[in-house]
Design a protein around this motif. Structure first.
Motif, PDB file in Angstrom:
ATOM      1  N   VAL A  16      56.493 -35.574  -3.630  1.00 54.83           N
ATOM      2  CA  VAL A  16      55.870 -36.801  -2.900  1.00 54.83           C
ATOM      3  C   VAL A  16      54.431 -36.864  -3.174  1.00 54.83           C
ATOM      4  O   VAL A  16      53.579 -37.839  -3.715  1.00 54.83           O
ATOM      5  N   PRO A  50      54.413 -28.176   9.737  1.00 55.88           N
ATOM      6  CA  PRO A  50      54.875 -29.529   9.422  1.00 55.88           C
ATOM      7  C   PRO A  50      55.674 -29.527   8.245  1.00 55.88           C
ATOM      8  O   PRO A  50      56.560 -30.104   8.065  1.00 55.88           O
ATOM      9  N   PRO A  83      57.441 -32.081  13.750  1.00 59.20           N
ATOM     10  CA  PRO A  83      56.080 -32.790  13.491  1.00 59.20           C
ATOM     11  C   PRO A  83      56.288 -32.889  11.784  1.00 59.20           C
ATOM     12  O   PRO A  83      56.791 -31.918  11.223  1.00 59.20           O
ATOM     13  N   MET A  84      56.025 -34.095  11.293  1.00 58.97           N
ATOM     14  CA  MET A  84      56.141 -34.188   9.700  1.00 58.97           C
ATOM     15  C   MET A  84      54.930 -35.016   9.403  1.00 58.97           C
ATOM     16  O   MET A  84      54.251 -35.764  10.020  1.00 58.97           O
ATOM     17  N   ARG A  85      54.472 -34.978   7.895  1.00 61.75           N
ATOM     18  CA  ARG A  85      53.414 -35.647   7.487  1.00 61.75           C
ATOM     19  C   ARG A  85      53.874 -37.052   7.006  1.00 61.75           C
ATOM     20  O   ARG A  85      54.847 -37.135   6.134  1.00 61.75           O
ATOM     21  N   LEU A 103      54.130 -38.056   3.280  1.00 66.54           N
ATOM     22  CA  LEU A 103      55.078 -37.303   2.478  1.00 66.54           C
ATOM     23  C   LEU A 103      56.561 -37.637   2.606  1.00 66.54           C
ATOM     24  O   LEU A 103      57.210 -36.849   2.277  1.00 66.54           O
TER      25      LEU A 103
END
Lengths: 307, 169
Positions: A60, A127, B58-60, B63
């Motif tokens: 991405v 993350p 938790p994730m960005r 993305l």
């Protein structure tokens, strides 16, 4: 002045339109197949225009920069059959949807599970590790990927699913250069298999990066079998110094038959540093990287000797 | 390009949006759901300002594409304070300990710290520093942020004093 006309400026900028100001990636068609066969059909139908989307933590960003502009994305995140790690017999099978974070606690008993847990903590940040996948790292083949050097050190096998069935390829034959692998059109990396080394093996890992979570400037992964006080099998993989991870074969050969010692670790490390061929780049001059190879190999060996 | 009807929840509320596949989750939250608390910084996964919780991890959100969270439960900064605006313990600690200056990175740090506070394992000094190093802050020098999370963890019984700081070998 028309007060009604001014009113919208006072409101929260709530846009219901789907056309917003920022569209960083180029447009693409999106598919989320439920099975591996459906994913392979999509790859076959769309040819080289299609890319597999697993964790997306590397793909991405490259799409945001438009360095990658796939016109079709095949999202495998809905294929729950690929979300596994299984210890079977002498091998650890890692499915295409196994996330980095899964390895932070050992997924198998013995030296390999412990090594993978140690390595996992060095991959990017928490993350990213929640989303990114082990097999995705192998498919992306970044020269500074921890998993790539680890799979090479352990002598892993990659299982590719494609239009003509399945084939296996050794890690040593997989990496061809920066972001370049032996994958063929229409194929997908479905699984990586690692040998579950018996407790006679010791492993070590060391890497150097300027800030926590950065791409490492250099890393070393070692696996050593010690029997009757002497080293019988030794594998040393280096990452981050060239276009692909590589084995320090001469340094490894130098250790065969020797008992572990600080002196022999220093000697092998110096040999690995002399043999490697790092390039200057904006992150570090070649000489600096070469010196890091010496330090990282020595640290990884010292760790393995003490394990 | 393909467009998709995608349904998910944000802070418990169902959202049904029709989005282009290339729209990131961050943009989906901001542009389609009107939830601009999630900040977009670098848009390539480096700064962590856009961190949200996707099914509690938790994730960005820069993305992940919006279309990928169909069926997921998203949590954002908007879900932290009480309905009457009372800050939760973590938010209050950020205020008390100067965990922010300009505030741009704050939503990402709060969601990351929320995850740490909710994990089964208690927070140690080492794990605090490791996880908080995920996100970038250009104002505080991080000490105020670490003080704030430490204080919130202590207050909520999530702090483990035993954890020492690990140093590289």
């Amino acid at each position: 002045m028309d007060p009604v006309g001014a009113a919208p400026l006072l409101c929260t900028p709530f846009r219901t339109s789907s056309v917003g100001p920022s569209m960083k990636p180029a447009a693409f068609d999106y598919h989320a197949p439920a099975t591996l066969d459906q994913a392979l059909d999509l790859l076959r139908n769309h040819g080289e225009e299609a890319r597999i989307l697993a964790g997306g933590q590397s793909l991405v960003p490259t799409m945001a920069f438009r360095m990658a502009r796939p016109s079709v994305l095949v999202d495998i995140n809905r294929i729950s059959a690929l979300a596994y790690t299984k210890a079977e017999g002498n091998s650890l099978r890692i499915g295409a949807l196994a996330r980095h974070a899964w390895f932070e606690t050992p997924v198998a008993a013995g030296p390999v599970g412990a090594l993978l847990a140690q390595v996992a903590h060095s991959i990017a940040h928490a993350p990213i590790r929640q989303r990114g996948t082990f097999c995705g790292s192998l498919a992306h083949a970044d020269p500074a990927s921890e998993w790539c050097a680890t799979v090479l050190a352990l002598g892993g096998t990659l299982l590719l699913a494609g239009p003509d069935g399945r084939r296996e390829i050794a890690a040593a034959d997989w990496f061809q250069g920066v972001f370049t692998t032996a994958i063929e059109p229409g194929e997908m990396l479905a699984e990586v298999r690692l040998p579950l080394l018996d407790p006679g093996w010791r492993c070590g890992f060391a890497e150097f990066s300027r800030r926590a979570g950065d791409f490492a400037l250099t890393m070393a992964v070692v696996a050593i079998r010690i029997e009757d006080g002497g080293m019988r099998e030794v594998r040393i993989a280096l990452g981050g110094i060239g276009g692909r991870p590589e084995l320090a074969s001469r340094a490894a050969a130098l250790l065969i038959g020797q008992p572990p010692s600080a002196a022999i670790a220093r000697e092998a490390a110096a040999c690995a540093a002399a043999d490697c061929d790092p390039q200057d780049d904006i992150h570090a001059p070649a000489d600096y990287r070469r010196d890091l190879v010496r330090s990282m190999v020595r640290r990884a060996l010292t760790q393995a000797f003490a394990a | 390009m393909s467009r998709h009807r995608t349904t998910f929840t944000v802070n418990g509320q169902t959202q049904c949006v029709e989005i282009e596949a290339r729209r990131t989750l961050a943009e989906t939250l901001r542009e389609n759901c009107g939830l601009t608390g999630t900040h977009v910084g670098c848009e390539h996964g480096v700064c962590g300002a856009c961190t949200v919780l996707v099914d509690d991890a938790p994730m960005r959100s820069c993305l992940i594409f919006g279309v990928q969270v169909d069926g997921a439960a998203i949590r954002t900064i908007e879900g932290l304070a009480a309905a009457d605006g009372t800050l939760n313990a973590l938010q209050q600690a950020f205020q008390d300990h100067h965990g922010l200056q300009c505030g741009f990175c704050t939503p990402g740090f709060l969601m990351l710290a929320t995850w740490m506070l909710e994990r089964p394992q208690k927070i140690t000094e080492a794990s605090l520093r490791e996880v908080m190093s995920s996100n970038l802050c250009r104002c505080t020098g991080y000490q105020g942020i670490l003080d704030a999370v430490r204080a919130a963890a202590r207050r909520l019984g999530r702090w483990d004093d035993a954890g020492a700081i690990s140093t590289p070998a």
